[in-house]
Design a protein around this motif. Sequence first.
Motif, PDB file in Angstrom:
ATOM      1  N   GLY A  33       0.793  -1.227   0.000  1.00 27.78           N
ATOM      2  CA  GLY A  33       0.000   0.000   0.000  1.00 27.78           C
ATOM      3  C   GLY A  33       0.819   1.267   0.000  1.00 27.78           C
ATOM      4  O   GLY A  33       0.270   2.369  -0.020  1.00 27.78           O
ATOM      5  N   GLN A  34       2.127   1.134   0.044  1.00 29.75           N
ATOM      6  CA  GLN A  34       3.005   2.294   0.129  1.00 29.75           C
ATOM      7  C   GLN A  34       3.889   2.366  -1.111  1.00 29.75           C
ATOM      8  O   GLN A  34       4.258   1.342  -1.673  1.00 29.75           O
ATOM      9  CB  GLN A  34       3.882   2.193   1.382  1.00 29.75           C
ATOM     10  N   PRO A  35       4.306   3.538  -1.542  1.00 30.33           N
ATOM     11  CA  PRO A  35       3.876   4.855  -1.080  1.00 30.33           C
ATOM     12  C   PRO A  35       2.574   5.278  -1.749  1.00 30.33           C
ATOM     13  O   PRO A  35       1.957   4.486  -2.450  1.00 30.33           O
ATOM     14  CB  PRO A  35       5.040   5.745  -1.515  1.00 30.33           C
ATOM     15  N   SER A  36       2.195   6.537  -1.570  1.00 32.67           N
ATOM     16  CA  SER A  36       0.970   7.045  -2.175  1.00 32.67           C
ATOM     17  C   SER A  36       1.119   7.103  -3.690  1.00 32.67           C
ATOM     18  O   SER A  36       2.216   6.959  -4.228  1.00 32.67           O
ATOM     19  CB  SER A  36       0.660   8.445  -1.638  1.00 32.67           C
ATOM     20  N   VAL A  37      -0.006   7.338  -4.367  1.00 29.71           N
ATOM     21  CA  VAL A  37       0.015   7.343  -5.831  1.00 29.71           C
ATOM     22  C   VAL A  37       0.983   8.386  -6.374  1.00 29.71           C
ATOM     23  O   VAL A  37       1.813   8.113  -7.246  1.00 29.71           O
ATOM     24  CB  VAL A  37      -1.405   7.588  -6.384  1.00 29.71           C
ATOM     25  N   GLY A  38       0.902   9.615  -5.848  1.00 35.53           N
ATOM     26  CA  GLY A  38       1.782  10.675  -6.330  1.00 35.53           C
ATOM     27  C   GLY A  38       3.240  10.374  -6.063  1.00 35.53           C
ATOM     28  O   GLY A  38       4.100  10.543  -6.933  1.00 35.53           O
ATOM     29  N   ALA A  39       3.520   9.903  -4.845  1.00 37.26           N
ATOM     30  CA  ALA A  39       4.900   9.573  -4.493  1.00 37.26           C
ATOM     31  C   ALA A  39       5.404   8.392  -5.310  1.00 37.26           C
ATOM     32  O   ALA A  39       6.569   8.345  -5.698  1.00 37.26           O
ATOM     33  CB  ALA A  39       4.997   9.263  -3.000  1.00 37.26           C
ATOM     34  N   ALA A  40       4.513   7.432  -5.583  1.00 38.51           N
ATOM     35  CA  ALA A  40       4.909   6.262  -6.366  1.00 38.51           C
ATOM     36  C   ALA A  40       5.258   6.655  -7.793  1.00 38.51           C
ATOM     37  O   ALA A  40       6.201   6.127  -8.384  1.00 38.51           O
ATOM     38  CB  ALA A  40       3.788   5.224  -6.362  1.00 38.51           C
ATOM     39  N   PHE A  41       4.489   7.582  -8.360  1.00 30.60           N
ATOM     40  CA  PHE A  41       4.785   8.038  -9.718  1.00 30.60           C
ATOM     41  C   PHE A  41       6.164   8.694  -9.756  1.00 30.60           C
ATOM     42  O   PHE A  41       6.964   8.448 -10.654  1.00 30.60           O
ATOM     43  CB  PHE A  41       3.718   9.029 -10.182  1.00 30.60           C
ATOM     44  N   TRP A  42       6.446   9.518  -8.748  1.00 34.92           N
ATOM     45  CA  TRP A  42       7.753  10.169  -8.658  1.00 34.92           C
ATOM     46  C   TRP A  42       8.852   9.141  -8.425  1.00 34.92           C
ATOM     47  O   TRP A  42       9.921   9.200  -9.022  1.00 34.92           O
ATOM     48  CB  TRP A  42       7.736  11.195  -7.535  1.00 34.92           C
ATOM     49  N   LEU A  43       8.573   8.171  -7.553  1.00 36.56           N
ATOM     50  CA  LEU A  43       9.548   7.129  -7.243  1.00 36.56           C
ATOM     51  C   LEU A  43       9.879   6.307  -8.486  1.00 36.56           C
ATOM     52  O   LEU A  43      11.041   6.051  -8.791  1.00 36.56           O
ATOM     53  CB  LEU A  43       9.000   6.214  -6.147  1.00 36.56           C
ATOM     54  N   GLY A  44       8.834   5.905  -9.215  1.00 34.47           N
ATOM     55  CA  GLY A  44       9.057   5.114 -10.415  1.00 34.47           C
ATOM     56  C   GLY A  44       9.723   5.909 -11.511  1.00 34.47           C
ATOM     57  O   GLY A  44      10.566   5.402 -12.250  1.00 34.47           O
ATOM     58  N   GLY A  45       9.333   7.185 -11.620  1.00 33.53           N
ATOM     59  CA  GLY A  45       9.847   7.992 -12.716  1.00 33.53           C
ATOM     60  C   GLY A  45      11.248   8.508 -12.501  1.00 33.53           C
ATOM     61  O   GLY A  45      12.040   8.576 -13.435  1.00 33.53           O
ATOM     62  N   PHE A  46      11.575   8.885 -11.281  1.00 32.03           N
ATOM     63  CA  PHE A  46      12.881   9.500 -11.036  1.00 32.03           C
ATOM     64  C   PHE A  46      13.850   8.555 -10.337  1.00 32.03           C
ATOM     65  O   PHE A  46      14.916   8.238 -10.868  1.00 32.03           O
ATOM     66  CB  PHE A  46      12.717  10.770 -10.206  1.00 32.03           C
ATOM     67  N   ALA A  47      13.455   8.085  -9.151  1.00 30.47           N
ATOM     68  CA  ALA A  47      14.376   7.270  -8.355  1.00 30.47           C
ATOM     69  C   ALA A  47      14.735   5.967  -9.061  1.00 30.47           C
ATOM     70  O   ALA A  47      15.908   5.586  -9.137  1.00 30.47           O
ATOM     71  CB  ALA A  47      13.760   6.986  -6.984  1.00 30.47           C
ATOM     72  N   CYS A  48      13.727   5.292  -9.594  1.00 27.73           N
ATOM     73  CA  CYS A  48      13.982   4.011 -10.254  1.00 27.73           C
ATOM     74  C   CYS A  48      14.828   4.204 -11.514  1.00 27.73           C
ATOM     75  O   CYS A  48      15.786   3.470 -11.752  1.00 27.73           O
ATOM     76  CB  CYS A  48      12.658   3.337 -10.588  1.00 27.73           C
ATOM     77  N   THR A  49      14.478   5.209 -12.311  1.00 27.77           N
ATOM     78  CA  THR A  49      15.236   5.473 -13.538  1.00 27.77           C
ATOM     79  C   THR A  49      16.675   5.847 -13.227  1.00 27.77           C
ATOM     80  O   THR A  49      17.612   5.374 -13.874  1.00 27.77           O
ATOM     81  CB  THR A  49      14.568   6.600 -14.344  1.00 27.77           C
ATOM     82  N   THR A  50      16.858   6.696 -12.219  1.00 20.75           N
ATOM     83  CA  THR A  50      18.202   7.117 -11.838  1.00 20.75           C
ATOM     84  C   THR A  50      19.033   5.936 -11.349  1.00 20.75           C
ATOM     85  O   THR A  50      20.211   5.795 -11.702  1.00 20.75           O
ATOM     86  CB  THR A  50      18.132   8.192 -10.736  1.00 20.75           C
ATOM     87  N   ALA A  51      18.413   5.073 -10.540  1.00 25.77           N
ATOM     88  CA  ALA A  51      19.142   3.924 -10.001  1.00 25.77           C
ATOM     89  C   ALA A  51      19.539   2.949 -11.106  1.00 25.77           C
ATOM     90  O   ALA A  51      20.684   2.497 -11.169  1.00 25.77           O
ATOM     91  CB  ALA A  51      18.292   3.215  -8.949  1.00 25.77           C
TER      92      ALA A  51
END
Length: 200
Positions: A33-51
């Motif tokens: 259930g974590q993180p929220s939709v907005g945070a997940a979009f940011w996480l997938g788009g920036f953090a995951c791509t960067t990593a």
Amino acid sequence: MSKLGKSVFYLCVSGVLLLSLWSLLKALLHHPGQPSVGAAFWLGGFACTTAVAGVFGMLGLAVPLHRLPGPGFYNAVNHGTISRLYRTLRVEWLRRLLCWAHYHKPRHRQAFYGGGRAQLHVLLDNTQGAEMCHLLALIAQLLLLPYFLHLGRYDLAAGATVGNLFGNFYPIVLQRHHRARLHRLGLRAQPGAVQLYPSL
């Protein structure tokens, strides 16, 4: 630092990034259930791509990933198609961003392209290294999408897709565009050692 020492250092950094990415994926599995939709979009788009891009970028500095395909792969540039993609997707904005954020420093510009016709082969070689790292990162991130969808995290999948587009596909088009221009000057990829420099 010696060449071997640098390779070991880059391998270690790549390993740390890979472990961080693995920990992130495990956390998503254990906390659906974590993180929220907005945070997940940011996480997938920036953090995951960067990593993911960072893993292959550092790995490419340690070992010659760019030698996996032969010169034919790098020379197979459809100038018309690349030019249309470059204009349609507005990849020029990525080039400007990189120049403003990274290549405004003389040291970075000299490393990627020393300037002058005599140094064009360095630019040609570095476009190959940058493209291969982003291509491998693009493929790896595409392989993560089924995992996100399996978890029902469509927000993460959407963010990762957008991040993959801007973080990996755009740089590939940019490097192909550079190489198409170099081809017009008669420069072609050749077999042999290629200098690799970290580039977005």
